[in-house]
Scaffold this active site. Sequence first.
Site, PDB file in Angstrom:
ATOM      1  N   PHE A 118     -10.519  -6.217  -6.370  1.00  0.00           N
ATOM      2  CA  PHE A 118     -10.596  -6.926  -5.086  1.00  0.00           C
ATOM      3  C   PHE A 118     -10.238  -5.931  -3.969  1.00  0.00           C
ATOM      4  CE2 PHE A 118      -9.065  -9.832  -8.404  1.00  0.00           C
ATOM      5  CZ  PHE A 118     -10.077 -10.786  -8.423  1.00  0.00           C
ATOM      6  N   CYS A 177      -1.902 -14.647  -2.658  1.00  0.00           N
ATOM      7  CA  CYS A 177      -1.679 -15.019  -1.252  1.00  0.00           C
ATOM      8  C   CYS A 177      -1.887 -16.520  -1.069  1.00  0.00           C
ATOM      9  CB  CYS A 177      -2.576 -14.211  -0.321  1.00  0.00           C
ATOM     10  SG  CYS A 177      -4.324 -14.426  -0.646  1.00  0.00           S
ATOM     11  N   ASP A 232     -15.181  -4.673  -5.989  1.00  0.00           N
ATOM     12  CA  ASP A 232     -15.267  -5.820  -5.081  1.00  0.00           C
ATOM     13  C   ASP A 232     -16.668  -6.415  -5.217  1.00  0.00           C
ATOM     14  OD1 ASP A 232     -13.395  -6.683  -2.437  1.00  0.00           O
ATOM     15  OD2 ASP A 232     -15.467  -7.395  -2.407  1.00  0.00           O
ATOM     16  N   SER A 233     -16.766  -7.729  -5.047  1.00  0.00           N
ATOM     17  CA  SER A 233     -18.078  -8.371  -5.194  1.00  0.00           C
ATOM     18  C   SER A 233     -18.892  -8.308  -3.911  1.00  0.00           C
ATOM     19  CB  SER A 233     -17.895  -9.830  -5.625  1.00  0.00           C
ATOM     20  OG  SER A 233     -17.065 -10.491  -4.697  1.00  0.00           O
ATOM     21  N   ASP A 280      -5.438  -7.855  -6.314  1.00  0.00           N
ATOM     22  CA  ASP A 280      -5.115  -8.485  -5.021  1.00  0.00           C
ATOM     23  C   ASP A 280      -6.240  -9.445  -4.636  1.00  0.00           C
ATOM     24  OD1 ASP A 280      -3.913  -9.103  -2.610  1.00  0.00           O
ATOM     25  OD2 ASP A 280      -4.735  -7.363  -1.569  1.00  0.00           O
ATOM     26  N   ARG A 302       0.847  -1.203   0.000  1.00  0.00           N
ATOM     27  CA  ARG A 302       0.000   0.000   0.000  1.00  0.00           C
ATOM     28  C   ARG A 302       0.878   1.247   0.000  1.00  0.00           C
ATOM     29  NH1 ARG A 302      -3.780  -3.235   3.295  1.00  0.00           N
ATOM     30  NH2 ARG A 302      -2.529  -2.818   5.145  1.00  0.00           N
TER      31      ARG A 302
HETATM   32  N1  SAH Z   1      -6.588  -5.559  -1.313  1.00  0.00           N
HETATM   33  C1  SAH Z   1      -7.337  -5.666  -0.092  1.00  0.00           C
HETATM   34  C2  SAH Z   1      -7.586  -7.108   0.318  1.00  0.00           C
HETATM   35  C3  SAH Z   1      -8.309  -7.963  -0.712  1.00  0.00           C
HETATM   36  S1  SAH Z   1      -9.160  -9.334  -0.039  1.00  0.00           S
HETATM   37  C4  SAH Z   1      -6.641  -4.866   1.015  1.00  0.00           C
HETATM   38  O1  SAH Z   1      -5.464  -4.477   0.859  1.00  0.00           O
HETATM   39  O2  SAH Z   1      -7.269  -4.621   2.040  1.00  0.00           O
HETATM   40  C5  SAH Z   1     -10.024  -9.996  -1.373  1.00  0.00           C
HETATM   41  C6  SAH Z   1     -11.340  -9.285  -1.702  1.00  0.00           C
HETATM   42  O3  SAH Z   1     -11.799  -9.870  -2.920  1.00  0.00           O
HETATM   43  C7  SAH Z   1     -12.487  -9.458  -0.733  1.00  0.00           C
HETATM   44  O4  SAH Z   1     -12.938  -8.203  -0.323  1.00  0.00           O
HETATM   45  C8  SAH Z   1     -13.592 -10.202  -1.501  1.00  0.00           C
HETATM   46  O5  SAH Z   1     -14.896  -9.708  -1.222  1.00  0.00           O
HETATM   47  C9  SAH Z   1     -13.228  -9.885  -2.914  1.00  0.00           C
HETATM   48  N2  SAH Z   1     -13.613 -10.862  -3.947  1.00  0.00           N
HETATM   49  C10 SAH Z   1     -13.516 -12.203  -3.924  1.00  0.00           C
HETATM   50  N3  SAH Z   1     -13.860 -12.723  -5.116  1.00  0.00           N
HETATM   51  C11 SAH Z   1     -14.189 -11.694  -5.930  1.00  0.00           C
HETATM   52  C12 SAH Z   1     -14.600 -11.575  -7.290  1.00  0.00           C
HETATM   53  N4  SAH Z   1     -14.721 -12.660  -8.063  1.00  0.00           N
HETATM   54  N5  SAH Z   1     -14.846 -10.353  -7.795  1.00  0.00           N
HETATM   55  C13 SAH Z   1     -14.695  -9.250  -7.011  1.00  0.00           C
HETATM   56  N6  SAH Z   1     -14.289  -9.295  -5.732  1.00  0.00           N
HETATM   57  C14 SAH Z   1     -14.046 -10.486  -5.194  1.00  0.00           C
END
Ligand code: SAH
Length: 401
Positions: A232, A344, A254-255, A304, A208
Site C-alpha cells: 500500500f 487507520c 499499490d493497486s 499501511d 517513516r
Molecule cells: N503508506 C502510504 C499511505 C498508504 S494509503 C504513505 O505513507 O504515504 C493506502 C494506499 O493503498 C493507496 O495508495 C491505495 O491506492 C492503496 N490500496 C488500496 N487498496 C489496495 C489493495 N487492495 N492493494 C494494493 N493497494 C491498495
Amino acid sequence: MEIILKQGKERSLLRRHPWVYDTAVHKVVGHPAAGDTVAVKTKDGRFLAWAAYSPKSTIRARVWSFREEDVIDERWLETRLRYAVEARRSLHARTSAIRLVFGEADGLPGLIVDQYGPYLVTQFQSAGVERFRGVIGEILMKLTGARGVYDRSDAATRQREGLEIRSECLCGEEPPEEIEVVEDGVRYGVNVRVGHKTGFYVDQRESRLAAQKLAEAFRAEHGRGLRALNCFSYTGGFSLALLKGGADEVISVDSSQEAIEMAKRNLRRNDFDESRAKFVCEDVFSYLRTLREAGETFDLVILDPPKFASNHHHVARASRAYKDINLNGIRLLRAGGHLFTFSCSGAIDVDLFQKIVAGAVFDAGSDAWALCRFGAGEDHPLMMTCPEGEYLKGLHLLVRP
Ligand code: SAH
C-alpha cells in the site's frame, strides 16, 4: 438561539466532550441555520457551551467553547488559529509538510489545515467552520505568510453535514500541479488536487522516520542493506525513507497506477540509486500470496492499508482483512525480520488491532516481540476529552528467530 438538552444528556459536555448528538436534543429555540452559533443549555437552563449548529448531521452541534464570556467571531477564530500554528513551530526544522490544524483537537471542530511548503490545503468538514470559510482562509494567509490556500473540501464527512463537495483555490495563488516538500531529508511531490486526503499522509511522518532509522541500523549491523516490501505504498512514502536509510532493495506495491507513477517521480526527485527500487501495480492481498509461492523473503514488510472499517458495522469484515494481510506479511519474513503494521480505522481500537496482529503471529507459527507502537505525530495531538481523534495506530514487530 439555543439548544436545550434532554435531562441527563449534559454529562458528556460537562466532561468537555465537544459533540451534541441529535438524540440528546430536547428542543431547539429560535430558528438557527446551518453553521449558526447556538448556546447549548441543560434542561433547567444552565449554560454549557457555544456550539455550531448543523441541522442535517447526527452530530447536531459541535462545541466552539465552554466559556460563556467567549464571543465566536473573527477575533476569536484568529486566537485559536494562531495557537494552532504556533504549536507546530518546532516541526518546521524537520519538514515542510505539517498538519497545522487538526479539527476538534485544536478547538476548531471539522477544520483540517495542512501546510505543504508555501501552500496550505484546507478541509471544512462541518457547518460551523464552513460558515467562516473565507475569514479562515484570510487569517491563515496572514498567520503563515502562505502564497495560497487551496480548499479540498471533498471528504465524505461533508456529505453527512449536508455540504456540497468542493475543490478550488480559496485565496491567494493557485498551487502548482505538484508541490515539493522535504521531510527528514527526503523529497516528495504532493498533488493537492487529486491526492488522497489533502495530498500526502502527513500523519505517517514518525513511522517513516522509524523506517529510515531501521534501515540505517540494519546496514550498520549486517554490513548490507535490508530487503523490504512496502505494501500500500501510495506515492512511495516509506519506500523513499528506506532508501534514504540505505536499504538494498525496496519493492513498493499499490493497486493504483497513478500512485505508482507518482512514487516513481518521487524517486527521481531524490538522488538514490534507482536500481534499488521496484514498483508493482497489484492487489496486495493476492500479491502477498504470489510472493510466498515464489519463495521470496524479506527483512522488513510494511503494511499501511487504507481504512478497512469506516464505521463499527464494518469491524468484523475489516478484522478479517487485517488478519489476512498480517498473516501473509509475516510469512514472508526471514528469521529476525521486522514488520511495520498499521490501521487507520477509528472503529478498530488499539486493543483490537493488537489482538488481530497477535492472532496473525500465532497462525503464522511465529514468535514476535512488539518493539514499539506507532501513532500520528505531534501535529495530530489527541484532545484527552475527545478520544475519537485517535485513529492511526501501528506496531513494530520483530519476528524472533
Ligand atoms: N503508506 C502510504 C499511505 C498508504 S494509503 C504513505 O505513507 O504515504 C493506502 C494506499 O493503498 C493507496 O495508495 C491505495 O491506492 C492503496 N490500496 C488500496 N487498496 C489496495 C489493495 N487492495 N492493494 C494494493 N493497494 C491498495
